[in-house]
Scaffold this motif. Structure first.
Motif, short mmCIF file in Angstrom:
data_model
loop_
_atom_site.label_atom_id
_atom_site.label_comp_id
_atom_site.label_asym_id
_atom_site.label_seq_id
_atom_site.Cartn_x
_atom_site.Cartn_y
_atom_site.Cartn_z
N THR A 119 67.24 74.83 17.94
CA THR A 119 68.56 75.00 18.53
C THR A 119 69.21 76.35 18.19
O THR A 119 70.44 76.49 18.29
CB THR A 119 69.49 73.85 18.10
N ASP A 120 68.42 77.36 17.81
CA ASP A 120 68.95 78.72 17.70
C ASP A 120 69.33 79.16 19.10
O ASP A 120 68.66 78.80 20.07
CB ASP A 120 67.91 79.67 17.10
N TRP A 121 70.40 79.94 19.23
CA TRP A 121 70.88 80.28 20.57
C TRP A 121 71.51 81.66 20.59
O TRP A 121 71.86 82.23 19.57
CB TRP A 121 71.85 79.22 21.07
N VAL A 122 71.66 82.20 21.82
CA VAL A 122 72.29 83.49 22.06
C VAL A 122 73.44 83.28 23.02
O VAL A 122 73.30 82.59 24.03
CB VAL A 122 71.28 84.50 22.65
N TYR A 172 69.50 78.76 24.83
CA TYR A 172 68.58 78.61 23.71
C TYR A 172 67.50 79.67 23.90
O TYR A 172 67.39 80.29 24.97
CB TYR A 172 67.96 77.21 23.69
N LEU A 173 66.65 79.85 22.90
CA LEU A 173 65.65 80.92 22.98
C LEU A 173 64.54 80.65 24.00
O LEU A 173 63.74 81.52 24.29
CB LEU A 173 65.04 81.21 21.60
N ASN A 174 64.54 79.45 24.59
CA ASN A 174 63.60 79.17 25.68
C ASN A 174 64.18 79.59 27.03
O ASN A 174 63.56 79.37 28.07
CB ASN A 174 63.20 77.69 25.70
N GLY A 175 65.38 80.17 27.04
CA GLY A 175 66.00 80.64 28.28
C GLY A 175 66.73 79.55 29.04
O GLY A 175 67.13 79.76 30.19
#
Length: 185
Positions: A97-100, A117-120
């Motif tokens: 659940t790291d996110w931008v 999320y880092l999976n886009g």
């Protein structure tokens, strides 16, 4: 240390014995090396007392692992309104659940404009990623924006991008229905 180790007040077998350190004890070299009694001696500030001089033959060098710092970069720092910008994240902690988030540069962390999320996606990925390349469409209003990288569905900041300046505005979509001729009266 590689074995129970004598710690001495001076770099010599004749030096006063201050005590011992157990196998695996860690410390920081603060002096030496000095040659005496067929040994190289190092003065060590051990993590636990006693501190003093120990013979090199009974020491092993430990290099701590260096954890890379999380980072975030952008494909452009000045773009037209509505333009896509590629955001590259590296050295993250790999939590699913790291996110931008995309932010007006002056906005508080809870006031994101868009996020991924880092999976886009906005769906939690099955596994965490340490690195990712994401694409965001910049806002339609000019201003200074930034991307922020956060850990584990929190507002714990890991990294902040350079500012991205958006110029111009995207004209609103024309919602006026087209005119149609129904013939002459």
């Amino acid at each position: 240390t590689t074995t129970t180790l004598n710690v001495r007040a001076s770099p010599s077998l004749a030096g006063t014995l201050l005590g011992t350190q157990p196998t695996g004890a860690l410390g920081t070299i603060i002096g030496g090396p000095l040659w005496a009694d067929s040994f190289w001696w190092w003065q060590i500030d051990y993590d636990a007392a006693p501190d003093g001089w120990s013979a090199e033959d009974f020491l092993s060098k430990v290099i701590p692992a260096i954890t890379p710092t999380p980072s975030i970069s952008v494909s452009a720092t000045s773009v037209a309104a509505g333009t896509p910008v590629t955001v590259t994240v590296a050295n993250g902690p790999s939590n699913p659940t790291d996110w931008v988030g995309l932010y007006l540069a002056s906005a508080p962390d809870a006031s994101w404009l868009d996020w991924q999320y880092l999976n886009g996606a906005k769906a939690v990925p099955a596994t965490g990623l340490a690195a990712a390349t994401l694409t965001f469409s910049m806002p339609a209003i000019s201003g200074t924006y930034q991307f922020r990288f956060f850990a584990s569905n929190s507002y714990t900041r890991l990294a902040v991008s350079p500012p991205v300046t958006v110029t111009g505005t995207v004209p609103p979509a024309d919602t006026t229905p087209p005119l149609r001729s129904n013939g002459s009266p």
